[in-house]
Design a protein around this motif. Structure first.
Motif, mmCIF file in Angstrom:
data_model
loop_
_atom_site.group_PDB
_atom_site.id
_atom_site.type_symbol
_atom_site.label_atom_id
_atom_site.label_comp_id
_atom_site.label_asym_id
_atom_site.label_seq_id
_atom_site.Cartn_x
_atom_site.Cartn_y
_atom_site.Cartn_z
ATOM 1 N N MET A 1 58.160 37.895 34.346
ATOM 2 C CA MET A 1 57.100 38.855 34.560
ATOM 3 C C MET A 1 57.372 39.611 35.856
ATOM 4 O O MET A 1 58.124 39.186 36.696
ATOM 5 C CB MET A 1 55.760 38.121 34.605
ATOM 6 N N SER A 2 56.710 40.699 36.027
ATOM 7 C CA SER A 2 56.888 41.555 37.195
ATOM 8 C C SER A 2 56.326 40.909 38.471
ATOM 9 O O SER A 2 55.474 40.044 38.413
ATOM 10 C CB SER A 2 56.161 42.876 36.945
ATOM 11 N N ASP A 3 56.794 41.385 39.602
ATOM 12 C CA ASP A 3 56.243 40.916 40.870
ATOM 13 C C ASP A 3 55.229 41.923 41.419
ATOM 14 O O ASP A 3 54.945 41.953 42.599
ATOM 15 C CB ASP A 3 57.351 40.625 41.878
ATOM 16 N N SER A 4 54.693 42.733 40.520
ATOM 17 C CA SER A 4 53.661 43.705 40.873
ATOM 18 C C SER A 4 52.458 43.017 41.502
ATOM 19 O O SER A 4 52.067 41.928 41.094
ATOM 20 C CB SER A 4 53.235 44.447 39.594
ATOM 21 N N LYS A 5 51.851 43.670 42.492
ATOM 22 C CA LYS A 5 50.654 43.091 43.105
ATOM 23 C C LYS A 5 49.532 42.973 42.080
ATOM 24 O O LYS A 5 48.687 42.094 42.174
ATOM 25 C CB LYS A 5 50.205 43.900 44.312
ATOM 26 N N TYR A 6 49.550 43.830 41.073
ATOM 27 C CA TYR A 6 48.514 43.783 40.042
ATOM 28 C C TYR A 6 48.711 42.578 39.123
ATOM 29 O O TYR A 6 47.737 41.966 38.695
ATOM 30 C CB TYR A 6 48.481 45.087 39.247
ATOM 31 N N ILE A 7 49.949 42.236 38.854
ATOM 32 C CA ILE A 7 50.222 41.038 38.050
ATOM 33 C C ILE A 7 49.754 39.811 38.814
ATOM 34 O O ILE A 7 49.115 38.917 38.250
ATOM 35 C CB ILE A 7 51.725 40.925 37.696
ATOM 36 N N GLN A 8 50.038 39.768 40.089
ATOM 37 C CA GLN A 8 49.601 38.626 40.899
ATOM 38 C C GLN A 8 48.081 38.518 40.917
ATOM 39 O O GLN A 8 47.527 37.435 40.747
ATOM 40 C CB GLN A 8 50.155 38.756 42.319
ATOM 41 N N GLN A 9 47.390 39.640 41.101
ATOM 42 C CA GLN A 9 45.923 39.650 41.081
ATOM 43 C C GLN A 9 45.409 39.215 39.711
ATOM 44 O O GLN A 9 44.448 38.455 39.611
ATOM 45 C CB GLN A 9 45.390 41.057 41.355
ATOM 46 N N ALA A 10 46.045 39.718 38.658
ATOM 47 C CA ALA A 10 45.618 39.410 37.293
ATOM 48 C C ALA A 10 45.781 37.926 36.984
ATOM 49 O O ALA A 10 44.953 37.338 36.278
ATOM 50 C CB ALA A 10 46.400 40.261 36.297
ATOM 51 N N GLN A 11 46.839 37.319 37.492
ATOM 52 C CA GLN A 11 47.032 35.887 37.286
ATOM 53 C C GLN A 11 45.904 35.094 37.945
ATOM 54 O O GLN A 11 45.415 34.117 37.376
ATOM 55 C CB GLN A 11 48.397 35.446 37.821
ATOM 56 N N GLU A 12 45.471 35.531 39.119
ATOM 57 C CA GLU A 12 44.352 34.877 39.799
ATOM 58 C C GLU A 12 43.060 35.057 38.993
ATOM 59 O O GLU A 12 42.282 34.115 38.824
ATOM 60 C CB GLU A 12 44.183 35.439 41.211
ATOM 61 N N GLU A 13 42.847 36.267 38.470
ATOM 62 C CA GLU A 13 41.661 36.552 37.660
ATOM 63 C C GLU A 13 41.668 35.685 36.391
ATOM 64 O O GLU A 13 40.629 35.202 35.960
ATOM 65 C CB GLU A 13 41.628 38.029 37.265
ATOM 66 N N TYR A 14 42.856 35.515 35.818
ATOM 67 C CA TYR A 14 43.003 34.710 34.604
ATOM 68 C C TYR A 14 42.567 33.267 34.855
ATOM 69 O O TYR A 14 41.825 32.681 34.062
ATOM 70 C CB TYR A 14 44.451 34.765 34.128
ATOM 71 N N LEU A 15 43.007 32.717 35.970
ATOM 72 C CA LEU A 15 42.630 31.341 36.302
ATOM 73 C C LEU A 15 41.122 31.211 36.474
ATOM 74 O O LEU A 15 40.523 30.231 36.016
ATOM 75 C CB LEU A 15 43.361 30.883 37.568
ATOM 76 N N GLU A 16 40.509 32.208 37.091
ATOM 77 C CA GLU A 16 39.054 32.191 37.266
ATOM 78 C C GLU A 16 38.337 32.347 35.932
ATOM 79 O O GLU A 16 37.355 31.656 35.663
ATOM 80 C CB GLU A 16 38.620 33.312 38.212
ATOM 81 N N ALA A 17 38.816 33.256 35.099
ATOM 82 C CA ALA A 17 38.179 33.529 33.808
ATOM 83 C C ALA A 17 38.231 32.311 32.890
ATOM 84 O O ALA A 17 37.328 32.107 32.075
ATOM 85 C CB ALA A 17 38.838 34.729 33.137
ATOM 86 N N GLN A 18 39.264 31.510 33.015
ATOM 87 C CA GLN A 18 39.387 30.313 32.183
ATOM 88 C C GLN A 18 38.298 29.293 32.497
ATOM 89 O O GLN A 18 37.944 28.485 31.647
ATOM 90 C CB GLN A 18 40.756 29.663 32.368
ATOM 91 N N GLN A 19 37.770 29.329 33.710
ATOM 92 C CA GLN A 19 36.749 28.359 34.120
ATOM 93 C C GLN A 19 35.438 28.558 33.371
ATOM 94 O O GLN A 19 34.779 27.589 33.008
ATOM 95 C CB GLN A 19 36.498 28.460 35.634
ATOM 96 N N ASP A 20 35.053 29.813 33.161
ATOM 97 C CA ASP A 20 33.795 30.122 32.483
ATOM 98 C C ASP A 20 33.937 31.453 31.740
ATOM 99 O O ASP A 20 33.373 32.471 32.154
ATOM 100 C CB ASP A 20 32.659 30.201 33.512
ATOM 101 N N PRO A 21 34.704 31.456 30.636
ATOM 102 C CA PRO A 21 34.977 32.719 29.941
ATOM 103 C C PRO A 21 33.747 33.268 29.216
ATOM 104 O O PRO A 21 32.956 32.507 28.665
ATOM 105 C CB PRO A 21 36.074 32.345 28.953
ATOM 106 N N ASP A 22 33.623 34.587 29.248
ATOM 107 C CA ASP A 22 32.592 35.229 28.448
ATOM 108 C C ASP A 22 33.231 35.686 27.133
ATOM 109 O O ASP A 22 34.421 35.442 26.893
ATOM 110 C CB ASP A 22 31.933 36.381 29.209
ATOM 111 N N SER A 23 32.468 36.342 26.276
ATOM 112 C CA SER A 23 32.995 36.721 24.957
ATOM 113 C C SER A 23 34.145 37.719 25.076
ATOM 114 O O SER A 23 35.092 37.676 24.286
ATOM 115 C CB SER A 23 31.891 37.282 24.069
ATOM 116 N N TRP A 24 34.084 38.605 26.073
ATOM 117 C CA TRP A 24 35.175 39.561 26.279
ATOM 118 C C TRP A 24 36.460 38.824 26.656
ATOM 119 O O TRP A 24 37.524 39.083 26.094
ATOM 120 C CB TRP A 24 34.808 40.556 27.367
#
Length: 79
Positions: A1-24
């Motif tokens: 995967m890319s070393d884009s700052k957005y990919i890094q941010q998105a990976q962090e968001e993914y970990l958070e979203a897994q904790q309490d995912p909504d329908s989206w």
């Protein structure tokens, strides 16, 4: 995967979203491209210009294809 700052941010968001995912989140998880989708959204939100997000768009497209989403949603290219 890319070393884009957005990919890094998105990976962090993914970990958070897994904790309490909504329908989206659940729907995007099913595509297998949550991180790539989020990175593209973050890039566009930050820059306001899709043209500055070509690397993130390419990663998203590659992920979309690799996960068979084109067939799943019956996407058809227009001529």
């Amino acid at each position: 995967m890319s070393d884009s700052k957005y990919i890094q941010q998105a990976q962090e968001e993914y970990l958070e979203a897994q904790q309490d995912p909504d329908s989206w989140d659940e729907r995007i998880f099913q595509t297998g491209c949550y991180v790539e989708n989020m990175a593209l959204q973050l890039c566009h939100a930050d820059t306001g210009d899709w043209k500055q997000c070509l690397d993130e768009m390419a990663l998203f497209r590659k992920c979309w294809e690799l996960n068979g989403n084109r067939e799943r949603v019956k996407t058809v290219d227009k001529d």
